[in-house]
Design an enzyme around this catalytic site. Structure first.
Site, PDB file in Angstrom:
ATOM      1  N   ASP A  40     -10.789  12.220 -28.118  1.00 38.98           N
ATOM      2  CA  ASP A  40     -10.173  12.466 -29.423  1.00 38.98           C
ATOM      3  C   ASP A  40      -9.527  13.852 -29.456  1.00 38.98           C
ATOM      4  O   ASP A  40     -10.199  14.856 -29.210  1.00 38.98           O
ATOM      5  CB  ASP A  40     -11.242  12.354 -30.522  1.00 38.98           C
ATOM      6  CG  ASP A  40     -10.648  12.056 -31.878  1.00 38.98           C
ATOM      7  OD1 ASP A  40      -9.440  12.278 -32.068  1.00 38.98           O
ATOM      8  OD2 ASP A  40     -11.401  11.604 -32.765  1.00 38.98           O
ATOM      9  N   ASP A  41      -8.227  13.913 -29.740  1.00 35.26           N
ATOM     10  CA  ASP A  41      -7.500  15.183 -29.929  1.00 35.26           C
ATOM     11  C   ASP A  41      -7.420  16.041 -28.668  1.00 35.26           C
ATOM     12  O   ASP A  41      -7.410  17.270 -28.746  1.00 35.26           O
ATOM     13  CB  ASP A  41      -8.121  16.013 -31.058  1.00 35.26           C
ATOM     14  CG  ASP A  41      -7.829  15.459 -32.433  1.00 35.26           C
ATOM     15  OD1 ASP A  41      -7.262  14.359 -32.529  1.00 35.26           O
ATOM     16  OD2 ASP A  41      -8.169  16.122 -33.425  1.00 35.26           O
ATOM     17  N   CYS A  80      -5.191   9.288 -35.339  1.00 35.05           N
ATOM     18  CA  CYS A  80      -6.356   8.550 -34.836  1.00 35.05           C
ATOM     19  C   CYS A  80      -6.298   7.026 -34.921  1.00 35.05           C
ATOM     20  O   CYS A  80      -6.326   6.341 -33.907  1.00 35.05           O
ATOM     21  CB  CYS A  80      -7.602   9.044 -35.566  1.00 35.05           C
ATOM     22  SG  CYS A  80      -7.925  10.805 -35.371  1.00 35.05           S
ATOM     23  N   ARG A  84      -5.395   4.139 -31.862  1.00 29.16           N
ATOM     24  CA  ARG A  84      -6.409   3.187 -31.395  1.00 29.16           C
ATOM     25  C   ARG A  84      -5.946   1.748 -31.585  1.00 29.16           C
ATOM     26  O   ARG A  84      -6.259   0.865 -30.775  1.00 29.16           O
ATOM     27  CB  ARG A  84      -7.723   3.450 -32.116  1.00 29.16           C
ATOM     28  CG  ARG A  84      -8.358   4.746 -31.657  1.00 29.16           C
ATOM     29  CD  ARG A  84      -9.277   5.390 -32.718  1.00 29.16           C
ATOM     30  NE  ARG A  84      -9.305   6.817 -32.462  1.00 29.16           N
ATOM     31  CZ  ARG A  84     -10.096   7.407 -31.574  1.00 29.16           C
ATOM     32  NH1 ARG A  84     -10.981   6.687 -30.902  1.00 29.16           N
ATOM     33  NH2 ARG A  84     -10.040   8.713 -31.377  1.00 29.16           N
ATOM     34  N   LYS A 133     -16.381   6.512 -31.416  1.00 27.75           N
ATOM     35  CA  LYS A 133     -15.633   6.462 -32.675  1.00 27.75           C
ATOM     36  C   LYS A 133     -14.733   5.232 -32.715  1.00 27.75           C
ATOM     37  O   LYS A 133     -13.923   5.033 -31.820  1.00 27.75           O
ATOM     38  CB  LYS A 133     -14.806   7.742 -32.810  1.00 27.75           C
ATOM     39  CG  LYS A 133     -13.757   7.712 -33.894  1.00 27.75           C
ATOM     40  CD  LYS A 133     -12.968   8.995 -33.897  1.00 27.75           C
ATOM     41  CE  LYS A 133     -11.659   8.823 -34.634  1.00 27.75           C
ATOM     42  NZ  LYS A 133     -10.881  10.068 -34.698  1.00 27.75           N
ATOM     43  N   HIS A 135     -12.771   3.729 -35.904  1.00 26.16           N
ATOM     44  CA  HIS A 135     -11.633   4.167 -36.724  1.00 26.16           C
ATOM     45  C   HIS A 135     -10.546   3.112 -36.911  1.00 26.16           C
ATOM     46  O   HIS A 135      -9.362   3.438 -37.050  1.00 26.16           O
ATOM     47  CB  HIS A 135     -11.028   5.460 -36.174  1.00 26.16           C
ATOM     48  CG  HIS A 135     -10.627   6.408 -37.264  1.00 26.16           C
ATOM     49  ND1 HIS A 135     -10.273   7.711 -37.050  1.00 26.16           N
ATOM     50  CD2 HIS A 135     -10.522   6.212 -38.605  1.00 26.16           C
ATOM     51  CE1 HIS A 135      -9.990   8.297 -38.192  1.00 26.16           C
ATOM     52  NE2 HIS A 135     -10.128   7.407 -39.159  1.00 26.16           N
ATOM     53  N   SER A 158     -13.577   9.504 -38.056  1.00 29.42           N
ATOM     54  CA  SER A 158     -13.636  10.837 -37.446  1.00 29.42           C
ATOM     55  C   SER A 158     -14.852  11.634 -37.906  1.00 29.42           C
ATOM     56  O   SER A 158     -15.307  11.515 -39.052  1.00 29.42           O
ATOM     57  CB  SER A 158     -12.360  11.625 -37.769  1.00 29.42           C
ATOM     58  OG  SER A 158     -11.233  11.009 -37.217  1.00 29.42           O
ATOM     59  N   HIS A 226     -12.408  16.370 -31.110  1.00 27.06           N
ATOM     60  CA  HIS A 226     -12.006  16.499 -32.508  1.00 27.06           C
ATOM     61  C   HIS A 226     -12.891  17.528 -33.196  1.00 27.06           C
ATOM     62  O   HIS A 226     -14.098  17.586 -32.947  1.00 27.06           O
ATOM     63  CB  HIS A 226     -12.165  15.131 -33.182  1.00 27.06           C
ATOM     64  CG  HIS A 226     -11.467  14.967 -34.486  1.00 27.06           C
ATOM     65  ND1 HIS A 226     -11.840  15.660 -35.618  1.00 27.06           N
ATOM     66  CD2 HIS A 226     -10.433  14.174 -34.858  1.00 27.06           C
ATOM     67  CE1 HIS A 226     -11.061  15.290 -36.623  1.00 27.06           C
ATOM     68  NE2 HIS A 226     -10.184  14.393 -36.192  1.00 27.06           N
ATOM     69  N   ASP A 278      -6.358   9.967 -27.528  1.00 29.26           N
ATOM     70  CA  ASP A 278      -5.670   9.290 -28.633  1.00 29.26           C
ATOM     71  C   ASP A 278      -4.453  10.044 -29.156  1.00 29.26           C
ATOM     72  O   ASP A 278      -3.548   9.451 -29.731  1.00 29.26           O
ATOM     73  CB  ASP A 278      -6.644   9.001 -29.776  1.00 29.26           C
ATOM     74  CG  ASP A 278      -7.114  10.243 -30.518  1.00 29.26           C
ATOM     75  OD1 ASP A 278      -7.041  11.360 -29.958  1.00 29.26           O
ATOM     76  OD2 ASP A 278      -7.573  10.100 -31.667  1.00 29.26           O
ATOM     77  N   ASN A 279      -4.424  11.360 -28.992  1.00 27.45           N
ATOM     78  CA  ASN A 279      -3.273  12.163 -29.394  1.00 27.45           C
ATOM     79  C   ASN A 279      -3.493  13.588 -28.911  1.00 27.45           C
ATOM     80  O   ASN A 279      -4.550  13.923 -28.390  1.00 27.45           O
ATOM     81  CB  ASN A 279      -3.033  12.133 -30.911  1.00 27.45           C
ATOM     82  CG  ASN A 279      -4.255  12.451 -31.746  1.00 27.45           C
ATOM     83  OD1 ASN A 279      -4.793  11.584 -32.438  1.00 27.45           O
ATOM     84  ND2 ASN A 279      -4.720  13.688 -31.695  1.00 27.45           N
ATOM     85  N   LYS A 299      -0.717  17.321 -32.175  1.00 27.02           N
ATOM     86  CA  LYS A 299      -1.140  16.211 -33.028  1.00 27.02           C
ATOM     87  C   LYS A 299      -0.341  16.191 -34.328  1.00 27.02           C
ATOM     88  O   LYS A 299      -0.029  17.217 -34.903  1.00 27.02           O
ATOM     89  CB  LYS A 299      -2.629  16.365 -33.343  1.00 27.02           C
ATOM     90  CG  LYS A 299      -3.195  15.353 -34.331  1.00 27.02           C
ATOM     91  CD  LYS A 299      -4.670  15.590 -34.564  1.00 27.02           C
ATOM     92  CE  LYS A 299      -5.242  14.600 -35.584  1.00 27.02           C
ATOM     93  NZ  LYS A 299      -6.706  14.732 -35.718  1.00 27.02           N
TER      94      LYS A 299
END
Length: 494
Positions: A40-41, A80, A84, A133, A135, A158, A226, A278-279, A299
C-alpha cells in the site's frame, strides 16, 4: 489415455500449456500456484532493486536476482479501492464502477457479477486466501469470501480510517479486524497495528503449509506502507531512514518468509510470485512517505509517480533470472495471464486485460498485446500510454510544488495545479517534464483517436460511456456492518 487416443482439442490444449510452462509445473503434474504481494502506497524508488537507500531489502534483492524486474508496470488508478478493483477483476476500475477509496460509510462495493482472480482459479479447484487490506466494500456481501476467496483475515479498508488519523480521526469509528465476514477485533489499537505485517505474513505461511499438496492462489495486500506507519519490535529503529525504512524492512522480511516457505515445501518451481503496489507514495507525509524516484508526482495523480509501480515477478526455472522487462504492462493483465496458464475460462463480462505471458517469460521479440493503456482518475480520462509515449489530457491535479512533505506523520497541504494537453517521450524524459506534442503530430493524432474510442466505451467526466457497469450495492435483507464513532460495532439485516 495415451497421446494417440487423446481427443485433438485436449491434446492441443496440453501442448499449449506445456509450451507456456516448459518443463516446470506441467512436468510436476500440477497446476502452478500464484502469489500476489500488494503493498500500500509504495513508491517507485522504495525497494533495493529500484534504487532504495538507507535500509536493506535483501529478500526483494534476491527476488529480483532470481526473477524479473518490470520497470514500466502500472496500476489502473493511483488510489486504493480503484487500484484493487483493477488488479482483481482484470478491468479498468471505471468499467466495474469502483472509484476512489471506499470508507465506512460506503454502501457499495465490488459487484457479485464480477469475477475476481480468485473466482477464475476456483474454476480449476484452487485453494484461495486473502490476508490483508481488502478495500472493495466492507459489508459482508462485498468481502473476499463472497468473491472467490476461501479464507480472509484483515482490515476492510485503509489503516488510517480510524480515530487515530492525524487530521480527521474524529470522523472515523473504531477500526475492525475481520475473519471471513465476522468481526474478530472491534477495536484495532496502535499496538495491534504494530503486528499487522506479522499477522498477515504468518497467516500466509500457514496457508501455504496447509495447501502444499494442491494448487493455490494467495493474495497478501499489506496495510503498510500506508500511513500511519507501524512496525513490530523486530525492526523498530533498524534503518537509517527512520520509521519508514523500518516498515519497508519488515515488508522485505515478510516477502522472505513467504519465499522461504515455498522453498521449504519444494514449491518454488511450481509457483509464480508477483510483488507490486497499489499506487505511489503519499508525498504530503514527507518522512513518513516513500519516494517516486525519478518519476513525477505521487499518489493521487496519474503522472507516473502515482501509477507506475516497482514490480518483481519470480518463478525459478520459468521466469528468467536477473532479467528486466521495460515494455509497459498493467495489473489488469494478471488475471487473463493466470487464466491462460491454467486454461481457465475468462469472466463472462468484458475485461480489459490481456495475456502478457510472453513478456513475463522473457520470450524473444515479445511485444505488448495492448495498443495503449488508459489512465483515469475518478471518472475523468487523465492520460494514456502508447509505447514510449505518455499523453496527458487537460486536467487538474495536486502537487507539493517541490516543497517538502510533513514530518512525524503529520501531512502538509497540496497545491492545486493544472496540466494542458501534453505529450511526453518516456524513453528520453522519464520525469514527464518536456512537452513534445508539436514535434510529433502524427503520434498525437493517433493517441487522440484511440482516446476517442475509449471515451465512447468508458466515458470521460460527464460523458457516460456505454461500457461502464454498476458496482455492487446493498440490497434489502443484506447483513450490514455499522461503524459509528463512539459506539460498538454492530451488524443487522435490513
Amino acid at each position: 489415455m495415451n497421446l494417440r487416443s487423446m481427443p485433438a482439442r485436449i491434446l492441443l490444449g496440453a501442448m499449449l500449456l506445456a509450451a507456456l510452462l516448459g518443463t516446470t509445473a506441467s512436468a510436476a503434474g500440477r497446476l502452478p500456484n500464484f502469489v500476489i504481494i500488494y503493498i500500500d502506497d509504495m513508491g517507485y524508488g522504495d525497494i533495493g532493486p529500484f534504487g532504495a537507500e538507507g535500509y536493506p531489502t535483501p529478500n526483494l534483492d534476491r527476488m529480483a536476482e532470481e526473477g524479473r524486474r518490470f520497470t514500466d508496470f502500472y496500476v489502473t488508478q493511483a488510489v486504493c479501492s480503484a487500484s484493487r478493483a483493477g488488479l482483481l477483476t482484470g478491468c479498468y476500475n471505471v468499467r466495474v464502477g469502483i472509484l476512489g477509496a471506499l470508507n465506512h460509510r460506503a454502501n457499495h462495493g465490488i459487484s457479485s457479477d464480477e469475477m475476481t482472480i480468485a473466482g477464475v482459479v476456483k474454476q480449476k479447484g484452487y485453494a484461495t486466501a486473502c490476508f490483508g487490506k481488502w478495500h472493495l466494500g466492507h459489508h459482508p456481501r462485498f468481502l473476499p469470501t463472497n468473491h472467490g476467496f476461501d479464507e480472509y483475515v484483515g482490515l476492510p479498508y485503509s489503516n488510517d480510517m480510524w480515530p487515530g488519523h492525524p487530521t480527521g480521526g474524529k470522523t472515523y469509528p473504531d477500526l475492525p479486524l475481520l475473519e471471513g465476514t465476522k468481526v474478530i477485533d472491534a477495536d484495532v489499537t496502535a499496538q495491534d497495528q504494530e503486528q499487522l505485517t506479522t499477522l498477515y505474513t504468518e497467516k500466509a505461511v500457514d496457508f501455504i503449509n496447509r495447501n502444499k499438496e494442491k494448487p493455490f492462489f494467495l493474495y497478501v495486500p499489506h496495510s503498510m506502507v500506508h500511513v500511519p506507519l507501524y512496525v513490530s519490535d523486530k525492526f523498530r529503529g533498524k534503518s537509517e531512514r527512520g520509521l519508514f525504512g523500518d516498515v519497508v524492512m519488515e515488508i522485505d522480511w515478510s516477502v522472505g518468509r513467504i519465499l522461504d516457505t515455498l522453498r521449504r515445501n519444494n514449491l518454488e518451481k511450481d509457483t509464480m510470485v508477483v510483488f507490486t503496489a497499489d499506487n505511489g507514495p503519499w508525498l504530503s507525509y514527507g518522512d513518513h512517505a516513500g519516494t517516486a524516484g525519478p518519476l513525477r508526482e505521487g499518489k493521487g495523480t496519474m503522472f507516473d509517480g502515482g501509477c507506475r509501480e516497482p514490480t518483481l515477478m519470480w518463478w525459478p526455472g520459468t521466469i528468467p533470472a536477473g532479467s528486466v522487462c521495460a515494455t509497459p504492462a498493467m495489473t489488469i493483465d494478471l488475471l487473463p495471464t493466470m487464466a491462460a496458464l491454467i486454461d481457465a475460462p475468462l469472466p463472462k463480462n468484458k475485461i480489459d486485460g490481456k495475456n502478457i505471458w510472453p513478456l513475463i517469460a522473457g520470450e524473444e521479440d515479445a511485444a505488448s498485446p495492448h495498443e495503449a493503456y488508459f489512465f483515469y482518475y475518478g471518472p475523468q480520462l487523465h492520460a494514456m500510454r502508447m509505447g514510449q509515449w505518455k499523453l496527458h489530457f487537460p486536467h487538474d491535479y495536486r502537487t507539493l510544488s517541490r516543497r517538502k512533505g510533513g514530518t512525524g506523520g503529520i501531512p502538509v497541504d497540496y497545491d492545486p495545479a493544472k496540466i494542458e494537453l501534453s505529450l511526453f517521450d518516456l524513453e528520453n524524459d522519464i520525469a514527464e517534464s518536456n512537452d513534445v506534442k508539436d514535434r510529433h503530430p502524427e503520434v498525437l493524432a493517433k493517441m487522440q483517436k484511440l482516446a476517442g474510442a475509449m471515451r465512447e466505451d468508458l466515458g470521460d467526466g460527464k460523458i457516460v460511456g456505454t461500457g461502464r457497469r454498476e458496482p455492487g450495492r446493498l440490497q434489502d435483507g443484506d447483513i450490514r456492518f455499522h461503524w459509528e464513532p463512539g459506539t460498538p460495532n454492530e451488524t443487522e439485516a435490513h
